[in-house]
Design a protein around this motif. Structure first.
Motif, PDB file in Angstrom:
ATOM      1  N   PRO A   1     -47.606 -25.393 -60.596  1.00 31.06           N
ATOM      2  CA  PRO A   1     -47.147 -24.088 -60.013  1.00 31.06           C
ATOM      3  C   PRO A   1     -47.215 -24.289 -58.348  1.00 31.06           C
ATOM      4  CG  PRO A   1     -48.461 -23.484 -61.794  1.00 31.06           C
ATOM      5  CD  PRO A   1     -48.838 -25.006 -61.512  1.00 31.06           C
TER       6      PRO A   1
ATOM      7  N   LEU B   1     -40.749 -19.090 -66.519  1.00 26.21           N
ATOM      8  CA  LEU B   1     -41.725 -20.008 -67.209  1.00 26.21           C
ATOM      9  C   LEU B   1     -40.914 -21.065 -67.951  1.00 26.21           C
ATOM     10  CD1 LEU B   1     -44.567 -17.737 -68.440  1.00 26.21           C
ATOM     11  CD2 LEU B   1     -44.677 -19.845 -66.713  1.00 26.21           C
TER      12      LEU B   1
ATOM     13  N   TRP C   1     -51.100 -23.985 -65.519  1.00 32.50           N
ATOM     14  CA  TRP C   1     -50.028 -23.122 -66.044  1.00 32.50           C
ATOM     15  C   TRP C   1     -50.645 -22.073 -67.011  1.00 32.50           C
ATOM     16  CZ3 TRP C   1     -45.134 -22.290 -64.237  1.00 32.50           C
ATOM     17  CH2 TRP C   1     -44.870 -23.383 -63.309  1.00 32.50           C
TER      18      TRP C   1
ATOM     19  N   GLN D   1     -44.775 -27.273 -70.680  1.00 33.48           N
ATOM     20  CA  GLN D   1     -46.219 -26.480 -70.465  1.00 33.48           C
ATOM     21  C   GLN D   1     -46.165 -25.276 -71.107  1.00 33.48           C
ATOM     22  OE1 GLN D   1     -44.357 -27.632 -68.157  1.00 33.48           O
ATOM     23  NE2 GLN D   1     -45.352 -28.207 -66.261  1.00 33.48           N
TER      24      GLN D   1
END
Length: 548
Positions: free
Chosen positions: A540, A359, A393, A366
């Motif tokens: 994503p 991530l 996200w 984000q």
């Protein structure tokens, strides 16, 4: 038997069924129903600014409250405006009742061009409802509403609809009201329980997927008990987030488009139990079951079992009831001599850490924004993740700690759903923080409902992330169309000033100031809009390289 108009029969029947709120837009064909709410202390009618919001708000209310939400609209354009929200509720298996007007009974099917006329209106909403019916007499109204409630409270909960002609709601007749029904949960067959328990106990690496059905069934306690009895990790679909607290040592959090901590775990599993999920195409190769893994599929809807992946054991049952039976059977069969740790805690921590690093690499801004949200919000706060980059996200980065505290539009991905749905959620939970995460494109769909929020004192906090674009489609053009940008840039108003014009509190904050702004908003005793500027970012589902 008491005499009453069709409109009064609607309201009295809803009272019998325990309905507390109805979300509606007035119009001539349903004014007898509106009139029946006058002076009614037991049900509150909330008038909104657009028919789509009647069902979005009913949906948000239903998913947080755990009981059916009700919307009220005119026929024709009213039903068509509400249909996108019905489709969203259908995708999310949400118990929402739409009560629609209809042209006069003697004009049905005549194609005379009467007000709001659509021939075969039921055909418009049949694909996005579990059950729908036209009611042609006052005496049939209680039975129709009772059946709608039965349909929403048994099996897989999905929207229902009844429509009543204009002249019928104004007619007076003797009416027999019906008592509220009892809706027993469907239990599993014993043979299915035995087979599933045997598979899970013989597994070297049992793994559990929890979907929205686990939330709808209020099966969190049973899910955790089963996971702990097996030592099995649990991953959730976006709709299942909160079925197990993401702070639990066996939780791998949410997965989305094949990403998540589950992407490192699922390839190692040999037996997978899927609870209340369709196992859709969104799983992608990173998390999708594959041979020789054996799948136990538990769902209230027999249609979804084995539809996307081959099934070893299919269980048609309510999730809570079936999981309870599984826990009892596993505890009965489990031998103390065979107690083991199929998934070492160090390994699960490693999966979670790999996901965190992924991530930070793929979505650093984000990730920081979402962690700020989690830091500032109570565990029982409710977050509505809109069809916007930060919302996408959130499926992967926002730790959810309880059921019915995280809402998405599921596979329908309805732009514009978030703000009115969040209003309905706040109506259901007035004493808890409710946060709407929405983009500038989606917020403009229903921003007029700011007036609704102010008028009724619905103290929602709305975070409008602005990149002056339909962000995901602009990103698509940047990635897949060689940067040919057309039709995806937007011009926006000043959202903070817009909120103030409606009588709400308007604020602006850069991402680094979001925590402070959110703390201030949480102390405000009014609806709040916080405008947060961000660049256009990659979602994503536009990342096609799986993590290693």
């Amino acid at each position: 038997m008491p005499k009453m108009t069709g409109g009064k029969a609607v309201v009295e029947s809803l009272k019998q069924e325990g309905v507390e709120f109805v979300f509606g837009v007035p119009g001539v064909q349903i004014m007898h129903i509106f009139d029946a709410f006058f002076g009614e202390p037991e049900i509150r009618l909330l008038t909104v600014r657009h028919e789509q919001s009647t069902i979005y708000m009913a949906d948000g209310y239903a998913r947080v409250k755990g009981k059916p939400g009700v919307g009220l609209v005119v026929p024709g354009p009213g039903v068509q405006n509400a249909s996108a929200a019905l489709g969203t509720a259908y995708a999310c298996s949400s118990p929402v009742l739409l009560i629609a007007g209809q042209v006069e009974s003697y004009n049905l099917g005549q194609d005379k061009g009467v007000l709001h006329e659509i021939n075969d209106q039921l055909d418009i909403i049949r694909p996005v409802t579990k059950w729908c019916q036209r009611v042609m007499s006052v005496t049939d109204i209680p039975g129709a509403i009772h059946e709608a409630m039965h349909q929403m409270n048994t099996g897989r909960p999905r929207p229902t609809e009844i429509e009543i002609p204009w002249d019928v709601v104004g007619t007076t007749a003797e009416v027999t009201l019906m008592s509220r029904g009892a809706f027993p949960r469907a239990g599993p067959h014993r043979e299915e329980v035995f087979r599933a328990a045997h598979l899970l106990l013989s597994a070297q690496r049992p793994f559990i997927w929890a979907g929205g059905g686990a939330i709808l069934s209020d099966a969190s306690v049973e899910l955790v008990e089963l996971a702990e009895a097996l030592g099995a990790p649990v991953a959730t679909t976006p709709e299942g987030k909160g079925a197990i607290s993401e702070d639990h040592p066996l939780s791998l959090g949410g997965a989305y488009y094949g990403f998540g901590a589950a992407s490192w775990a699922t390839p190692k599993a040999d037996v997978i139990l899927a609870v209340g999920t369709r196992l859709t195409w969104q799983m992608r190769p990173g998390t999708a079951p594959k041979a020789p893994q054996k799948l136990i599929h538990l769902d209230a809807d027999p249609v979804v079992l084995g539809k996307n992946f081959p099934v070893e054991v299919a269980m048609v049952a309510d999730a809570k009831t079936a999981l309870k039976a599984l826990v009892e059977e596993i505890r009965r069969k489990k031998s103390p001599k065979n107690v083991r740790e199929p998934w070492p805690q160090a390994e699960l921590r490693e999966f979670r850490e790999k996901h965190r690093r992924w991530l930070e690499e793929k979505a650093p801004l984000q990730h920081d924004i979402i962690l700020t949200l989690r830091k500032e919000l109570r565990d029982d706060a409710i977050l509505i993740a809109g069809v916007t980059n930060i919302g996408y996200w959130c499926n992967l980065a926002y730790p959810v700690r309880g059921p019915r505290t995280f809402l998405t539009p599921s596979y329908f991905a309805t732009l514009g759903y978030a703000f009115p749905t969040a209003l309905g959620a706040k109506v259901a939970a007035p004493d808890r923080p409710v946060i709407c995460v929405v983009g500038d494109g989606g917020f403009m769909y229903a921003c007029a409902e700011l007036e609704t929020a102010v008028r009724y004192g619905i103290h929602l906090i709305t975070l409008v992330f602005t990149d002056n674009a339909f962000g995901s489609t602009k990103s698509d053009q940047q990635i897949n169309f060689q940067g040919r940008i057309l039709g995806t840039d937007l011009n926006n108003p000043d959202f903070a000033k817009l909120a103030e014009l409606f009588g709400a509190k308007g604020m602006k904050a850069d991402p680094g100031q979001l925590g402070k702004a959110l703390r201030e908003a949480l102390e405000a005793n009014q609806p709040v809009v916080i405008e947060v500027p961000i660049p256009t970012l990659t979602p994503p589902f536009q990342i096609h390289t799986m993590p290693t």
